[in-house]
Design a protein around this motif. Sequence first.
Motif, PDB file in Angstrom:
ATOM      1  N   PRO A  81      -4.320  -1.374   4.008  1.00  0.00           N
ATOM      2  CA  PRO A  81      -5.444  -0.534   4.432  1.00  0.00           C
ATOM      3  C   PRO A  81      -6.751  -1.290   4.634  1.00  0.00           C
ATOM      4  O   PRO A  81      -7.615  -0.844   5.392  1.00  0.00           O
ATOM      5  CB  PRO A  81      -5.572   0.490   3.308  1.00  0.00           C
ATOM      6  N   SER A 127      -4.145  -2.427  -2.441  1.00  0.00           N
ATOM      7  CA  SER A 127      -5.127  -2.935  -1.478  1.00  0.00           C
ATOM      8  C   SER A 127      -5.448  -4.394  -1.782  1.00  0.00           C
ATOM      9  O   SER A 127      -5.241  -4.868  -2.903  1.00  0.00           O
ATOM     10  CB  SER A 127      -6.420  -2.111  -1.540  1.00  0.00           C
ATOM     11  N   ASP A 140       0.792  -1.224   0.000  1.00  0.00           N
ATOM     12  CA  ASP A 140       0.000   0.000   0.000  1.00  0.00           C
ATOM     13  C   ASP A 140       0.828   1.279   0.000  1.00  0.00           C
ATOM     14  O   ASP A 140       0.322   2.335  -0.358  1.00  0.00           O
ATOM     15  CB  ASP A 140      -0.973   0.016   1.181  1.00  0.00           C
TER      16      ASP A 140
END
Length: 120
Positions: free
Chosen positions: A58, A34, A10
């Motif tokens: 995330p 992601s 990420d």
Amino acid sequence: MKRTIYVLEDDADIGELINFLLTEQGYVVSVFGSIAAFKRHTEHNVLPQLLIIDVMLPDGNGLDVCREWKSADATRHVPVLVMSAYEDYRNDNRAQDADDFVGKPFDIKSFLRTVQMHFH
């Protein structure tokens, strides 16, 4: 045959660095920021020959992705390299599914040797 690597990272700067380093070595690299983007891509595309996963993402934990990947018949043969700045993750039970672990920050030459090792 092209040597394909998927990277689940990420941090855009780290993803860009890994992409550059591996592309320079002749690998075909796809970077995903992601888990959702990674899963959307892998549903419709050829499997990579190596998967590099960051632990802290995330939308989930990369160790869970590793465990899923290694428990599925279609993907268990693909080597998984897990990356984290937290050495404690090396001993996490979920990390035991990984084929290798790379601590961050990583030494570039050592990182490239580790990647190359999974193609021989």
